[in-house]
Design a protein around this motif. Sequence first.
Motif, short mmCIF file in Angstrom:
data_model
loop_
_atom_site.label_atom_id
_atom_site.label_comp_id
_atom_site.label_asym_id
_atom_site.label_seq_id
_atom_site.Cartn_x
_atom_site.Cartn_y
_atom_site.Cartn_z
N ILE A 172 -18.63 -11.68 40.03
CA ILE A 172 -19.61 -12.03 38.99
C ILE A 172 -18.93 -12.13 37.63
O ILE A 172 -19.24 -13.03 36.83
CB ILE A 172 -20.75 -10.98 38.97
N LYS A 173 -18.00 -11.23 37.37
CA LYS A 173 -17.28 -11.27 36.07
C LYS A 173 -16.47 -12.56 35.93
O LYS A 173 -16.37 -13.12 34.84
CB LYS A 173 -16.37 -10.05 35.92
N LEU A 174 -15.87 -13.00 37.02
CA LEU A 174 -15.12 -14.27 36.98
C LEU A 174 -16.07 -15.43 36.66
O LEU A 174 -15.74 -16.31 35.86
CB LEU A 174 -14.42 -14.52 38.32
N ALA A 211 -4.81 -17.94 32.12
CA ALA A 211 -3.88 -19.00 31.69
C ALA A 211 -4.64 -20.27 31.33
O ALA A 211 -4.35 -20.91 30.31
CB ALA A 211 -2.89 -19.29 32.82
N GLN A 212 -5.62 -20.63 32.15
CA GLN A 212 -6.38 -21.86 31.90
C GLN A 212 -7.19 -21.76 30.60
O GLN A 212 -7.21 -22.70 29.80
CB GLN A 212 -7.32 -22.13 33.08
N ILE A 240 -11.71 -11.53 28.07
CA ILE A 240 -12.02 -10.11 28.31
C ILE A 240 -12.46 -9.92 29.77
O ILE A 240 -11.98 -9.02 30.47
CB ILE A 240 -13.11 -9.61 27.34
N ASN A 241 -13.38 -10.78 30.23
CA ASN A 241 -13.87 -10.66 31.61
C ASN A 241 -12.76 -10.93 32.63
O ASN A 241 -12.60 -10.20 33.61
CB ASN A 241 -15.04 -11.62 31.83
N TYR A 242 -11.99 -11.99 32.41
CA TYR A 242 -10.91 -12.31 33.33
C TYR A 242 -9.88 -11.18 33.37
O TYR A 242 -9.40 -10.79 34.45
CB TYR A 242 -10.21 -13.61 32.90
N GLN A 283 -5.11 -12.54 41.21
CA GLN A 283 -4.36 -13.78 41.02
C GLN A 283 -5.26 -14.88 40.45
O GLN A 283 -4.86 -15.63 39.55
CB GLN A 283 -3.76 -14.23 42.36
N GLU A 284 -6.47 -14.97 40.99
CA GLU A 284 -7.42 -15.96 40.48
C GLU A 284 -7.75 -15.68 39.02
O GLU A 284 -7.83 -16.60 38.20
CB GLU A 284 -8.70 -15.93 41.33
N ALA A 285 -7.92 -14.39 38.70
CA ALA A 285 -8.23 -14.02 37.32
C ALA A 285 -7.08 -14.38 36.39
O ALA A 285 -7.29 -14.89 35.27
CB ALA A 285 -8.53 -12.52 37.24
#
Length: 592
Positions: free
Chosen positions: A373-375, A415-416, A392-394, A408-410
Motif C-alpha cells: 500500500i505504501k508503494l 531512483a525513478q 518518504i514512503n518508498y 528492490q522495487e522500492a
Amino acid sequence: MKKIIVFCNLLVLSLFCNAQQNEFIIAENYFRNNEYEKAIQLYKKLYEQSPYNSSYLKKLITSYQETEQFESAENLLLQELREKPNLSYLYVILGYNFERQEKLEEANNYYQKALESINKKANYGSLIAGLFKNYSKLDLAIEAFNKTMKINPEANYEFQLAQIYGEKGDFKLMFDSYIDLVDKNEEYLNNVKRYASRYLTDDGENENNILFKKALLRRSVSKPKDIWNNLLSWLFIKQKQYNKALIQNKALFARNSDNLGKINELGEIAFKNKDYETAKECFEIVIENTNYPRDKFNAINNNLRIAIATNQPNIDALFNAIFKEYGINSKTLFTQVEYANYLTFTKNTPEEASVILKDALDFANSKFIKATIKLKLGDVYVYMAKFNKALINYSQVQTAFKNHFLGQEARFKVAQASYFKNDFTWAKAQLKVLKGSATQLIANDAANLFLTISDNEPKDSISSGLKEYAKADLLAFQNKNDEAIAILDAVINEYKGQSIEDEALFKQAQLFVKKKRYDEAILNYAKIIALDEAGIYIDDVYYQMAELYNNELKNTEKAKEYYQKIIFDHPSSIYLVEARKKYRKLRGDDIN
C-alpha cells in the motif's frame, strides 16, 4: 598378519580400479576426438579386464566399424554370442555391422533374429528396440517395442513409440501414442504436454494442432475421462482460444468442484491476453462458487480491472456497490487499493486516492500488505509531483525490506522519483546498485534508466534535453500522453543531432502505439534507424516495427523483413528467439 594381507589386497584392488578408470577416461577422450585406432588399443584392454562391461564392448565395436575393421567386429560379436547366447541384443549390432558393409541380406537376417529373440527374452525387448532406434532403423524399433508390449502387457513404451513416430513424421500415430500413454498412466500428463508442444503452434488451423485435437475428441467419445478435457483445455489455451478452453474447464468443474482453481487460472491468462469477455465469465464463476474470501475478492477486483480496461460507464458505481455490500474493511482492502489506482491514473483525482490509501493502511494485517500500500501511495504522490512525500514512503519500504523483492522495487521507485525531480546523481546511485543485485525485470528497468541518464546527463551546465525528457517521462507515467508527446516533439526539434534525440523518438513512438497512431510510430522508428543503424535501440526498433506490421498493420511482408533483420544482423538480441519463431511462422515453415 591377516589384517596386513587384507589391507594389501584392498590397496592392490584400489590401485587397479584407479588405473582402469584412468585408461577409460583416456579411451573416451580418443573416442570423442575420432582417434579410433588409439581408442581400440585401450578398449580391448579394458574389455579383456571386464568382459561383462557392455559399454566397453559397444565402444570397441564402434571403433572397429569407424576404422572399417568389420571382420574384427564380426569375430568379436560372434565369439560373444557363442559364450553368452542370452545376449540376443548383440544380433542388432552384428546386423548393423553387415549393413555398414552394404551386405543387406545378412544384416536383415540378424535383425530378424533379434526380433524373434524377444519371444524368449522379452526383458531384452526395450534394449533391442533402443539399438534399432540408435541405428535409425525406426520401423524395426517400432516392431520391437510393440512385440515387447504384446508379450508383457505390464510394459509401457508408448512414450518411446511416440518419439519414433515423430521422427518419422507420422504425427497422427505420434499423438495417438501420447494419448495411449496418458490413458494408461495419468502421471505422464506433464511429460506429454511438454513433448507434444514441440509439434504444436498457437495456430488452431495448423495441421498438427488439428490432428491432436481430433485424437483427443475421438478418445473423449470412446473413453470419457477428465484427462481429455484437461488436455483439450491446454491445447485451446496454447491456441489462445480461451472461450473454448473455458467450455472444457466448465465440464471439469461440473464433475469436481476442486477444478474451480483451473477456471480462475484461465481467467488470469485470458485477462493478460485481453480476452476480457472470457476472463469476466471465469471470474464470475469463481465469485459465485468459491468458499475462499481471498479468491472471491481477487476475482471481484479482476472484474473491476476489466471494467476499467474496457471503459465501462459508471465505474465509481461498481466500486461503491462492492463497498456497500462488503464494507470498507480488511476484506475489501485490495479493492480499496484498486479504486485508488483508478481514481489516480484514470480519473485524475489523486487527492481522493491518497485519502483512501492512508485509511487502507489501518486495515493491513501484515507488513507485506502495508508495504504494498505504501508503494502505491508513493506512486500517487509521484503522480501529484509531490516527490518528497513519495520518497518518504518508498524509503520506508526500502529500509524495512532490504533483501526482499519489495525492497528492490522500492529502491527502483526511489531512483525513478529522483529522476523525475531531476536529481540525476542520486537516481544513478540507486540504479547502479539495482543493476547487479535486483530481480531480472527490475535489473533491466534499472539498467535502461541508468543508460538514459548517463548518456544524456547535462555537462558544464549546458542543457542536454534530459530535464525535458524526464518531464515527458513523468507525464507518460501520469497517463497524460498527449502532453508527453508534445514535449518530446520539442526535445526532438531542439536537440537534433544530440544523443537524446533517439531516446525521445523511441519514447514518442511507444506513446503513439498507446494512442493507436501506428503510422506515426513507424515513422519515428524509421528516423531512429536513419540516425544510427548501429545504435543501442536498433534491435528494439526492428522488433517493435515487426510487431506493429504483424499485429496491427497486417503487413506480413514488412513484418518478415524486420524479424529477419534481427535474425541476421542482431544474433545476440534478446528478441532473437521470438523473432525467429514469428518469422518462420509468417513464412509458412514447418516449425516442428
